[in-house]
Design a protein around this motif. Sequence first.
Motif, PDB file in Angstrom:
ATOM      1  N   GLY A 140       0.764  -1.346  -0.089  1.00 27.19           N
ATOM      2  CA  GLY A 140       0.139   0.045  -0.077  1.00 27.19           C
ATOM      3  C   GLY A 140       0.825   1.450  -0.025  1.00 27.19           C
ATOM      4  N   VAL A 141       1.983   1.170  -0.563  1.00 29.49           N
ATOM      5  CA  VAL A 141       2.999   2.556  -0.331  1.00 29.49           C
ATOM      6  C   VAL A 141       3.741   2.564  -1.798  1.00 29.49           C
ATOM      7  CG1 VAL A 141       3.257   2.376   2.131  1.00 29.49           C
ATOM      8  CG2 VAL A 141       4.742   0.973   0.847  1.00 29.49           C
ATOM      9  N   GLY A 142       3.189   2.029  -2.616  1.00 29.22           N
ATOM     10  CA  GLY A 142       3.938   1.987  -4.087  1.00 29.22           C
ATOM     11  C   GLY A 142       5.167   1.090  -3.971  1.00 29.22           C
ATOM     12  N   CYS A 143       5.187  -0.002  -3.425  1.00 24.14           N
ATOM     13  CA  CYS A 143       6.544  -0.753  -3.417  1.00 24.14           C
ATOM     14  C   CYS A 143       6.651  -1.485  -4.679  1.00 24.14           C
ATOM     15  CB  CYS A 143       6.452  -1.724  -2.271  1.00 24.14           C
ATOM     16  SG  CYS A 143       8.038  -2.623  -1.971  1.00 24.14           S
ATOM     17  N   ARG A 144       5.620  -1.995  -5.461  1.00 23.69           N
ATOM     18  CA  ARG A 144       5.796  -3.129  -6.635  1.00 23.69           C
ATOM     19  C   ARG A 144       6.305  -1.892  -7.707  1.00 23.69           C
ATOM     20  NH1 ARG A 144       0.428  -5.874  -7.138  1.00 23.69           N
ATOM     21  NH2 ARG A 144      -0.362  -3.891  -6.536  1.00 23.69           N
ATOM     22  N   TYR A 145       5.589  -0.744  -7.547  1.00 20.49           N
ATOM     23  CA  TYR A 145       6.073   0.106  -8.581  1.00 20.49           C
ATOM     24  C   TYR A 145       7.205   0.483  -8.479  1.00 20.49           C
ATOM     25  CZ  TYR A 145       5.806   4.345 -11.446  1.00 20.49           C
ATOM     26  OH  TYR A 145       6.072   5.604 -12.313  1.00 20.49           O
ATOM     27  N   TYR A 146       8.036   0.923  -7.251  1.00 21.27           N
ATOM     28  CA  TYR A 146       9.231   1.131  -7.121  1.00 21.27           C
ATOM     29  C   TYR A 146      10.262   0.239  -7.488  1.00 21.27           C
ATOM     30  CZ  TYR A 146      13.189   2.005  -3.897  1.00 21.27           C
ATOM     31  OH  TYR A 146      14.372   2.158  -3.231  1.00 21.27           O
ATOM     32  N   CYS A 147       9.647  -1.103  -7.017  1.00 26.36           N
ATOM     33  CA  CYS A 147      10.739  -2.425  -7.308  1.00 26.36           C
ATOM     34  C   CYS A 147      10.946  -2.183  -9.274  1.00 26.36           C
ATOM     35  CB  CYS A 147      10.137  -3.660  -7.153  1.00 26.36           C
ATOM     36  SG  CYS A 147      10.211  -3.761  -5.045  1.00 26.36           S
ATOM     37  N   ALA A 148       9.804  -2.033  -9.712  1.00 28.05           N
ATOM     38  CA  ALA A 148       9.666  -2.218 -11.065  1.00 28.05           C
ATOM     39  C   ALA A 148      10.653  -1.012 -11.692  1.00 28.05           C
ATOM     40  CB  ALA A 148       8.374  -2.072 -11.707  1.00 28.05           C
ATOM     41  N   LYS A 149      10.426   0.194 -11.389  1.00 25.30           N
ATOM     42  CA  LYS A 149      11.303   1.286 -11.662  1.00 25.30           C
ATOM     43  C   LYS A 149      12.737   1.066 -11.300  1.00 25.30           C
ATOM     44  CE  LYS A 149      10.155   5.362 -11.829  1.00 25.30           C
ATOM     45  NZ  LYS A 149       9.827   6.628 -12.880  1.00 25.30           N
ATOM     46  N   THR A 150      13.202   0.520 -10.267  1.00 21.65           N
ATOM     47  CA  THR A 150      14.546   0.324 -10.058  1.00 21.65           C
ATOM     48  C   THR A 150      15.286  -0.809 -10.918  1.00 21.65           C
ATOM     49  OG1 THR A 150      14.119   0.832  -7.543  1.00 21.65           O
ATOM     50  CG2 THR A 150      16.124  -0.343  -8.120  1.00 21.65           C
ATOM     51  N   ALA A 151      14.203  -1.770 -11.058  1.00 20.29           N
ATOM     52  CA  ALA A 151      14.770  -2.851 -11.948  1.00 20.29           C
ATOM     53  C   ALA A 151      15.159  -2.308 -13.407  1.00 20.29           C
ATOM     54  CB  ALA A 151      13.519  -4.063 -12.135  1.00 20.29           C
ATOM     55  N   ALA A 195      23.296  -6.508  -6.030  1.00 19.11           N
ATOM     56  CA  ALA A 195      23.169  -4.904  -6.203  1.00 19.11           C
ATOM     57  C   ALA A 195      21.743  -4.465  -6.358  1.00 19.11           C
ATOM     58  CB  ALA A 195      23.908  -4.781  -7.585  1.00 19.11           C
ATOM     59  N   TYR A 196      20.883  -5.330  -6.892  1.00 11.90           N
ATOM     60  CA  TYR A 196      19.370  -4.812  -7.090  1.00 11.90           C
ATOM     61  C   TYR A 196      18.983  -4.600  -5.671  1.00 11.90           C
ATOM     62  CZ  TYR A 196      14.470  -5.117  -7.947  1.00 11.90           C
ATOM     63  OH  TYR A 196      12.919  -4.780  -7.931  1.00 11.90           O
ATOM     64  N   ALA A 197      19.194  -5.302  -4.891  1.00 11.69           N
ATOM     65  CA  ALA A 197      18.462  -5.508  -3.428  1.00 11.69           C
ATOM     66  C   ALA A 197      19.196  -4.203  -2.811  1.00 11.69           C
ATOM     67  CB  ALA A 197      19.072  -6.837  -2.563  1.00 11.69           C
ATOM     68  N   GLU A 198      20.538  -4.003  -2.799  1.00 11.02           N
ATOM     69  CA  GLU A 198      20.998  -2.808  -2.383  1.00 11.02           C
ATOM     70  C   GLU A 198      20.431  -1.302  -3.152  1.00 11.02           C
ATOM     71  OE1 GLU A 198      23.937  -1.162   0.457  1.00 11.02           O
ATOM     72  OE2 GLU A 198      22.928  -2.894   0.279  1.00 11.02           O
ATOM     73  N   ALA A 199      20.376  -1.411  -4.195  1.00 10.20           N
ATOM     74  CA  ALA A 199      19.624  -0.172  -4.692  1.00 10.20           C
ATOM     75  C   ALA A 199      18.228  -0.023  -4.202  1.00 10.20           C
ATOM     76  CB  ALA A 199      19.477  -0.286  -6.427  1.00 10.20           C
ATOM     77  N   LEU A 200      17.481  -1.171  -3.868  1.00 13.18           N
ATOM     78  CA  LEU A 200      16.362  -0.956  -3.233  1.00 13.18           C
ATOM     79  C   LEU A 200      16.326  -0.296  -1.837  1.00 13.18           C
ATOM     80  CD1 LEU A 200      14.397  -4.148  -4.313  1.00 13.18           C
ATOM     81  CD2 LEU A 200      13.932  -1.830  -5.066  1.00 13.18           C
ATOM     82  N   ARG A 201      17.325  -0.899  -1.220  1.00 15.53           N
ATOM     83  CA  ARG A 201      17.485  -0.329   0.218  1.00 15.53           C
ATOM     84  C   ARG A 201      17.734   1.159   0.264  1.00 15.53           C
ATOM     85  NH1 ARG A 201      20.922  -4.854   0.990  1.00 15.53           N
ATOM     86  NH2 ARG A 201      19.482  -6.623   1.839  1.00 15.53           N
ATOM     87  N   LEU A 202      18.882   1.514  -0.669  1.00 10.19           N
ATOM     88  CA  LEU A 202      19.394   2.838  -0.614  1.00 10.19           C
ATOM     89  C   LEU A 202      18.481   3.849  -1.327  1.00 10.19           C
ATOM     90  CD1 LEU A 202      22.938   1.720  -0.605  1.00 10.19           C
ATOM     91  CD2 LEU A 202      21.617   2.280   1.270  1.00 10.19           C
ATOM     92  N   ASN A 203      17.577   3.393  -2.129  1.00  6.43           N
ATOM     93  CA  ASN A 203      16.894   4.224  -2.940  1.00  6.43           C
ATOM     94  C   ASN A 203      17.828   5.063  -3.994  1.00  6.43           C
ATOM     95  OD1 ASN A 203      14.822   5.649  -4.792  1.00  6.43           O
ATOM     96  ND2 ASN A 203      14.049   6.915  -2.889  1.00  6.43           N
ATOM     97  N   PHE A 262      18.234   5.526  -6.797  1.00  6.93           N
ATOM     98  CA  PHE A 262      17.773   6.360  -8.131  1.00  6.93           C
ATOM     99  C   PHE A 262      16.644   7.349  -7.857  1.00  6.93           C
ATOM    100  CE2 PHE A 262      18.618   2.035  -9.714  1.00  6.93           C
ATOM    101  CZ  PHE A 262      20.026   2.594 -10.728  1.00  6.93           C
ATOM    102  N   GLY A 263      16.724   7.509  -6.438  1.00  7.99           N
ATOM    103  CA  GLY A 263      15.671   8.837  -5.709  1.00  7.99           C
ATOM    104  C   GLY A 263      14.267   8.603  -6.210  1.00  7.99           C
ATOM    105  N   TYR A 264      13.723   7.475  -6.376  1.00  8.26           N
ATOM    106  CA  TYR A 264      12.530   7.173  -6.848  1.00  8.26           C
ATOM    107  C   TYR A 264      11.394   7.466  -5.720  1.00  8.26           C
ATOM    108  CZ  TYR A 264      14.122   5.091 -11.130  1.00  8.26           C
ATOM    109  OH  TYR A 264      14.920   5.030 -12.318  1.00  8.26           O
ATOM    110  N   GLY A 265      10.356   7.761  -5.768  1.00  3.86           N
ATOM    111  CA  GLY A 265       9.209   8.111  -4.783  1.00  3.86           C
ATOM    112  C   GLY A 265       8.839   6.756  -4.128  1.00  3.86           C
ATOM    113  N   PHE A 266       8.977   6.610  -2.860  1.00  6.17           N
ATOM    114  CA  PHE A 266       8.891   5.110  -2.105  1.00  6.17           C
ATOM    115  C   PHE A 266       8.235   5.596  -0.938  1.00  6.17           C
ATOM    116  CE2 PHE A 266      10.063   1.413   0.324  1.00  6.17           C
ATOM    117  CZ  PHE A 266       8.895   0.629   0.052  1.00  6.17           C
TER     118      PHE A 266
END
Length: 91
Positions: free
Chosen positions: A13-24, A55-63, A65-69
């Motif tokens: 409920g916080v945009g996580c799936r979209y955030y994961c897709a954009k990061t990927a 690297a993907y997991a780390e990118a998610l943790r650290l945001n 790319f600066g995406y809204g999450f």
Amino acid sequence: MYYQLILEGKVQGVGCRYYCAKTAKAMKLKGSASNISDGTVRVFINTDDSVKAAAYAEALRLNKFGYGFYGRFTNIKIEKCSGEIDGDYNW
């Protein structure tokens, strides 16, 4: 082969799936994500490279790319899997 990530924390409920897709997509990875009934999000990424998965997991943790999450991760579990990738949010 591919990797499965289980994202724990405030992830539904916080945009996580979209955030994961954009990061990927930014990392040129394909995959999918699903909300799981236990409150986690399961992400599949189509790579057999453990370095890319980490690297993907780390990118998610650290945001990276600066995406809204609007949530937060308390833990990210990574494991190698085989079979068919499925999910209700594909990219």
